[in-house]
Design a protein around this motif. Structure first.
Motif, PDB file in Angstrom:
ATOM      1  N   SER A  25       0.831  -1.204   0.000  1.00  0.00           N
ATOM      2  CA  SER A  25       0.000   0.000   0.000  1.00  0.00           C
ATOM      3  C   SER A  25       0.864   1.252   0.000  1.00  0.00           C
ATOM      4  O   SER A  25       0.573   2.225  -0.697  1.00  0.00           O
ATOM      5  CB  SER A  25      -0.903   0.015   1.240  1.00  0.00           C
ATOM      6  OG  SER A  25      -1.774  -1.089   1.214  1.00  0.00           O
ATOM      7  N   ARG A  79      -6.103   3.344   4.686  1.00  0.00           N
ATOM      8  CA  ARG A  79      -6.049   2.634   3.409  1.00  0.00           C
ATOM      9  C   ARG A  79      -5.876   1.128   3.585  1.00  0.00           C
ATOM     10  O   ARG A  79      -6.545   0.323   2.961  1.00  0.00           O
ATOM     11  CB  ARG A  79      -4.892   3.179   2.576  1.00  0.00           C
ATOM     12  CG  ARG A  79      -4.793   2.513   1.235  1.00  0.00           C
ATOM     13  CD  ARG A  79      -3.850   3.254   0.330  1.00  0.00           C
ATOM     14  NE  ARG A  79      -3.699   2.569  -0.944  1.00  0.00           N
ATOM     15  CZ  ARG A  79      -4.265   2.969  -2.073  1.00  0.00           C
ATOM     16  NH1 ARG A  79      -5.031   4.035  -2.062  1.00  0.00           N
ATOM     17  NH2 ARG A  79      -4.069   2.311  -3.193  1.00  0.00           N
ATOM     18  N   GLN A 109      -8.909  -0.812   4.671  1.00  0.00           N
ATOM     19  CA  GLN A 109      -9.927  -1.120   3.674  1.00  0.00           C
ATOM     20  C   GLN A 109      -9.769  -2.547   3.159  1.00  0.00           C
ATOM     21  O   GLN A 109     -10.703  -3.152   2.658  1.00  0.00           O
ATOM     22  CB  GLN A 109      -9.837  -0.141   2.500  1.00  0.00           C
ATOM     23  CG  GLN A 109     -10.237   1.279   2.882  1.00  0.00           C
ATOM     24  CD  GLN A 109      -9.992   2.275   1.762  1.00  0.00           C
ATOM     25  OE1 GLN A 109      -9.736   1.887   0.633  1.00  0.00           O
ATOM     26  NE2 GLN A 109     -10.065   3.548   2.090  1.00  0.00           N
TER      27      GLN A 109
END
Lengths: 141, 141
Positions: free
Chosen positions: B22, B38, B41
């Motif tokens: 990520s 992030r 998620q």
DNA sequence: TTCCTTGCAAAACATTTGCATTTCT
DNA sequence: AGAAATGCAAATGTTTTGCAAGGAA
């Protein structure tokens, strides 16, 4: 100075005078703690928040600016006419200033060419200063 | 990457892989919170501390570095081959990178001439970006 | 098995703020 | 008097750490 502050709507007080005086005498990049300690030597009744608020005030009236070197502590640096950068020695933690007028000019150009209007510049170099070249501890790593 | 970490004495885990992936996918200067969101998620069982520790790890192995713009939040920036500076827009908070190879060269010279051996450079400009020139709120000040 | 990692919660820190009181103008 | 400043203590917000449990090598 008293007049200067008055025009901005601020008052002068004994504490404020001592804090301002100490800050400008010290030709360094002090943190709140450092200035607090120093001011305390002359008046141990001054509170931490007062030192903090006055440091902020000095910035607000445009006489200094906050500097962040990444150790989590905010330092305050007088604003001088000549733009300058900082050389941070990672060994002794010392700070040396260098003139960067020329560089700032180039930087401004580069920024402008991208439609960016510069406001302030921050130029910092980390490394080892002259005096510390010999004394890096002998850890094999 | 797994091999790379192994040579440094670290292990690969699913969480670590997701965090690394990520981070490197995101071509931005993320904060712990942003990366945490992030990563969440895709795996909402990952803890905040894990993201934080891995971001630190990425720095430790030399793939990124911390950036401090003075808002109290530490961001992490991939280390690229080409030295670059940052243009911070004070209106939209956006960050644009600019190439500063030439400047770094000059800076290194200036530092060296003072016996200072540079290690890393930080060049930041604050101002208003192209897209924000029109939209500064209409406060008369 | 051994040591590194993870998650959670709590700790540690620096920075800010609330408020009653004191001090300038 | 009126506005601003001070001191203290407490609140914030972010970064770190302790520890028991889990997972990679």
């Amino acid at each position: 100075m008293k007049e200067f502050l008055k025009t901005k709507g601020f008052k002068m007080t004994p504490q404020r005078e001592l804090i301002f005086r100490s800050f400008f005498e010290l030709d360094e990049h002090v943190s709140v703690d450092e200035l607090y300690d120093r001011v305390r030597q002359q008046d141990n009744s001054i509170g931490y928040a007062t030192v903090w608020r006055n440091l902020k005030l000095i910035c607000k009236v445009g006489l200094a600016e906050e500097v962040n070197i990444g150790d989590g502590i905010t330092r305050y640096d007088r604003i001088t006419k000549v733009p300058h950068g900082h050389l941070f020695c990672t060994v002794c933690k010392g700070v040396t200033e260098i003139n960067v007028e020329q560089l700032v000019g180039l930087l401004a150009q580069a920024a402008n060419s991208r439609g960016f209007t510069p406001d302030s510049f921050k130029i910092e170099v980390q490394g080892v200063c002259d005096g510390c070249h010999g004394k890096v501890e002998g850890n094999g790593q």
